[in-house]
Each structure stands twice: as C-alpha cells, then as structure tokens.
Design a protein around this motif. Structure first.
Motif, PDB file in Angstrom:
ATOM      1  N   ILE A  62      23.617  17.475  39.676  1.00  0.00           N
ATOM      2  CA  ILE A  62      23.799  17.390  38.232  1.00  0.00           C
ATOM      3  C   ILE A  62      22.975  16.232  37.689  1.00  0.00           C
ATOM      4  N   CYS A  63      22.298  16.468  36.571  1.00  0.00           N
ATOM      5  CA  CYS A  63      21.523  15.407  35.934  1.00  0.00           C
ATOM      6  C   CYS A  63      22.460  14.483  35.164  1.00  0.00           C
ATOM      7  N   PRO A  64      22.296  13.180  35.353  1.00  0.00           N
ATOM      8  CA  PRO A  64      23.084  12.259  34.537  1.00  0.00           C
ATOM      9  C   PRO A  64      22.556  12.286  33.104  1.00  0.00           C
ATOM     10  N   PRO A  65      23.418  12.042  32.133  1.00  0.00           N
ATOM     11  CA  PRO A  65      22.924  12.016  30.750  1.00  0.00           C
ATOM     12  C   PRO A  65      22.009  10.810  30.529  1.00  0.00           C
ATOM     13  N   ASP A  66      21.132  10.930  29.572  1.00  0.00           N
ATOM     14  CA  ASP A  66      20.189   9.856  29.233  1.00  0.00           C
ATOM     15  C   ASP A  66      20.907   8.863  28.321  1.00  0.00           C
ATOM     16  N   THR A  67      21.671   7.956  28.940  1.00  0.00           N
ATOM     17  CA  THR A  67      22.462   6.982  28.186  1.00  0.00           C
ATOM     18  C   THR A  67      22.209   5.576  28.717  1.00  0.00           C
ATOM     19  N   ALA A  68      22.645   4.587  27.970  1.00  0.00           N
ATOM     20  CA  ALA A  68      22.517   3.188  28.389  1.00  0.00           C
ATOM     21  C   ALA A  68      23.269   2.937  29.688  1.00  0.00           C
ATOM     22  N   THR A  69      24.398   3.613  29.896  1.00  0.00           N
ATOM     23  CA  THR A  69      25.168   3.440  31.131  1.00  0.00           C
ATOM     24  C   THR A  69      24.316   3.778  32.343  1.00  0.00           C
ATOM     25  N   PHE A  70      23.598   4.886  32.276  1.00  0.00           N
ATOM     26  CA  PHE A  70      22.787   5.297  33.419  1.00  0.00           C
ATOM     27  C   PHE A  70      21.480   4.515  33.510  1.00  0.00           C
ATOM     28  N   GLU A  71      20.955   4.034  32.385  1.00  0.00           N
ATOM     29  CA  GLU A  71      19.802   3.138  32.445  1.00  0.00           C
ATOM     30  C   GLU A  71      20.193   1.857  33.169  1.00  0.00           C
ATOM     31  N   ASN A  72      21.386   1.341  32.866  1.00  0.00           N
ATOM     32  CA  ASN A  72      21.887   0.144  33.535  1.00  0.00           C
ATOM     33  C   ASN A  72      22.081   0.410  35.031  1.00  0.00           C
ATOM     34  N   ALA A  73      22.622   1.575  35.373  1.00  0.00           N
ATOM     35  CA  ALA A  73      22.828   1.936  36.781  1.00  0.00           C
ATOM     36  C   ALA A  73      21.487   2.003  37.508  1.00  0.00           C
ATOM     37  N   PHE A  74      20.469   2.539  36.850  1.00  0.00           N
ATOM     38  CA  PHE A  74      19.134   2.573  37.443  1.00  0.00           C
ATOM     39  C   PHE A  74      18.626   1.148  37.671  1.00  0.00           C
ATOM     40  N   GLY A  75      18.804   0.301  36.677  1.00  0.00           N
ATOM     41  CA  GLY A  75      18.372  -1.091  36.786  1.00  0.00           C
ATOM     42  C   GLY A  75      19.043  -1.835  37.930  1.00  0.00           C
ATOM     43  N   ARG A  76      20.259  -1.451  38.256  1.00  0.00           N
ATOM     44  CA  ARG A  76      20.984  -2.080  39.360  1.00  0.00           C
ATOM     45  C   ARG A  76      20.658  -1.433  40.708  1.00  0.00           C
ATOM     46  N   GLY A  77      19.892  -0.367  40.682  1.00  0.00           N
ATOM     47  CA  GLY A  77      19.505   0.291  41.923  1.00  0.00           C
ATOM     48  C   GLY A  77      20.481   1.351  42.400  1.00  0.00           C
ATOM     49  N   TYR A  78      21.418   1.770  41.552  1.00  0.00           N
ATOM     50  CA  TYR A  78      22.388   2.794  41.945  1.00  0.00           C
ATOM     51  C   TYR A  78      21.780   4.192  41.925  1.00  0.00           C
ATOM     52  N   LEU A  79      20.748   4.391  41.093  1.00  0.00           N
ATOM     53  CA  LEU A  79      20.122   5.702  40.906  1.00  0.00           C
ATOM     54  C   LEU A  79      18.620   5.596  41.121  1.00  0.00           C
ATOM     55  N   GLY A  80      18.014   6.705  41.527  1.00  0.00           N
ATOM     56  CA  GLY A  80      16.580   6.753  41.719  1.00  0.00           C
ATOM     57  C   GLY A  80      15.870   7.453  40.580  1.00  0.00           C
ATOM     58  N   LEU A  81      14.569   7.484  40.681  1.00  0.00           N
ATOM     59  CA  LEU A  81      13.739   8.193  39.710  1.00  0.00           C
ATOM     60  C   LEU A  81      13.700   9.669  40.052  1.00  0.00           C
ATOM     61  N   GLY A  82      13.572  10.497  39.014  1.00  0.00           N
ATOM     62  CA  GLY A  82      13.513  11.931  39.226  1.00  0.00           C
ATOM     63  C   GLY A  82      13.121  12.676  37.973  1.00  0.00           C
ATOM     64  N   LEU A  83      13.414  13.959  37.957  1.00  0.00           N
ATOM     65  CA  LEU A  83      12.974  14.833  36.877  1.00  0.00           C
ATOM     66  C   LEU A  83      14.034  15.104  35.813  1.00  0.00           C
ATOM     67  N   CYS A  84      15.165  14.413  35.871  1.00  0.00           N
ATOM     68  CA  CYS A  84      16.212  14.588  34.858  1.00  0.00           C
ATOM     69  C   CYS A  84      15.832  13.823  33.592  1.00  0.00           C
ATOM     70  N   PRO A  85      16.504  14.127  32.474  1.00  0.00           N
ATOM     71  CA  PRO A  85      16.255  13.365  31.248  1.00  0.00           C
ATOM     72  C   PRO A  85      16.394  11.867  31.515  1.00  0.00           C
ATOM     73  N   GLY A  86      15.506  11.085  30.911  1.00  0.00           N
ATOM     74  CA  GLY A  86      15.514   9.648  31.141  1.00  0.00           C
ATOM     75  C   GLY A  86      14.768   9.262  32.402  1.00  0.00           C
ATOM     76  N   GLY A  87      14.196  10.254  33.115  1.00  0.00           N
ATOM     77  CA  GLY A  87      13.426   9.978  34.312  1.00  0.00           C
ATOM     78  C   GLY A  87      14.251   9.670  35.545  1.00  0.00           C
ATOM     79  N   LEU A  88      15.530  10.050  35.536  1.00  0.00           N
ATOM     80  CA  LEU A  88      16.414   9.763  36.663  1.00  0.00           C
ATOM     81  C   LEU A  88      16.548  10.956  37.600  1.00  0.00           C
ATOM     82  N   ALA A  89      16.906  10.647  38.852  1.00  0.00           N
ATOM     83  CA  ALA A  89      17.149  11.691  39.852  1.00  0.00           C
ATOM     84  C   ALA A  89      18.526  12.304  39.623  1.00  0.00           C
ATOM     85  N   PRO A  90      18.701  13.570  39.993  1.00  0.00           N
ATOM     86  CA  PRO A  90      20.029  14.176  39.868  1.00  0.00           C
ATOM     87  C   PRO A  90      21.025  13.538  40.831  1.00  0.00           C
ATOM     88  N   LEU A  91      22.277  13.606  40.445  1.00  0.00           N
ATOM     89  CA  LEU A  91      23.378  13.138  41.283  1.00  0.00           C
ATOM     90  C   LEU A  91      23.778  14.270  42.221  1.00  0.00           C
TER      91      LEU A  91
END
Length: 179
Positions: A62-91
C-alpha cells in the motif's frame, strides 16, 4: 524547512536513488518489489491484483499518503524511496482493522476489545527519538489500520489509519530470506 524545499530535496534524492536502483524500480513497475525492511521477510515479492474488498489478515502493498507525517518518517529513515505519491516506497503490511472497527492504544493495540498480538507500543525509536502512538478511534470508511509483527515496525500503531485508495494489491513472496 518549507514544503517546497523538502519536495526538491526529495526529488533530488529520488533521482540519485533511481540511478543506483534502476533494476529494483523496474521490478516495481512490472509488479514485483524487493523488500529490504524487517517488517516482512526480505526478498522478492509480487504485487497481485485484489479482486475483492480488503480484509483483516490480508498482507498487502500500500502506498503511504503524501503527508507531512510520512515525509518526516522518510527523513528519519523509516521509509525508502519509491514510485508512490511523494516519491516514497510502498508499505508491506498486514491489514489489522477495517472501517467500523475500533482501535485503542495503551501498552499495546486493542481492536474491538481484543489485544492485537505483537503490538507493543514504543515511545522511542531505535535511535532514542520520541515517537507518538496513534490516539485510537474508529477506523473511518475508506481507511485501513496496518500492522507488522516486528517490534520496531513503523505501522499504524504510530501513523494511524491510511487511505485504502493507496492499495496496490496483495503481497506474495517469491524468494524470501529470514535474516
């Protein structure tokens, strides 16, 4: 840092990651995904189409929503880069609760009065940074509560329900490794 600058930085990091991980990205585009996190066995997984409504117990991408919560999670290294909205990897998570179910959090997660196995709540991450658990509530229509049995997983215990519109499909292991 303002949102536009964050998006530019994420965009630059995404381009660097694409150059270094083109094979993995290609797999994602054609329905395969490498899982390198501890939330599920590491290895190659297939994303299969869902032909029914999502249900408790389904293991999904599932793609995480493009929100500040997930941007923060990316910044902390909890999530990787991918093709979901916001440039994040799916969960890669298991659906633990669906719309209409009631979730409470305390020492662990309780869904409709039943304790969810392997759902202890932590108040700090592996680097000692504060994490705030989801406050609880009834899962609204169009949302899902996600879980992983891994103790340090970043899942709905912390970010709450996510939009079901981000569902990519079932997660099916192809070749996985337990290490």
């Amino acid at each position: 840092m303002d949102a536009m600058r964050r998006r530019r930085i994420i965009g630059i990091l995404f381009m660097v990651e694409v150059a270094g991980a083109l094979p993995a990205m290609t797999c994602s585009v054609v329905g395969y995904r490498f899982n390198l996190t501890a939330s599920a066995p590491r290895g190659l997984w297939r994303i299969e189409a869902m032909y029914r409504s999502a249900a408790v117990g389904d293991l999904v991408f599932i793609c995480p929503p493009d929100t500040a919560t997930f941007e923060n999670a990316f910044g902390r290294g909890y999530l990787g880069l991918g093709l979901c909205p916001g440039g994040l990897a799916p969960l890669l998570k298991t659906i633990a609760a669906i719309p209409g179910q009631h979730v409470t959090t305390g020492k662990d997660v309780v869904i409709d009065g039943k304790h969810l196995a392997s759902s202890d709540i932590r108040h700090t991450d592996g680097q000692g940074r504060a994490v705030v658990p989801f406050a609880g509530g009834t899962i609204p229509q169009g949302y899902l509560f996600l879980h992983s049995t891994t103790a340090n997983s970043y899942d709905s215990r912390y970010f709450g329900p996510v939009p079901a519109s981000g569902l990519l499909g079932y997660a099916r292991p192809i070749i996985t490794f337990h290490f």
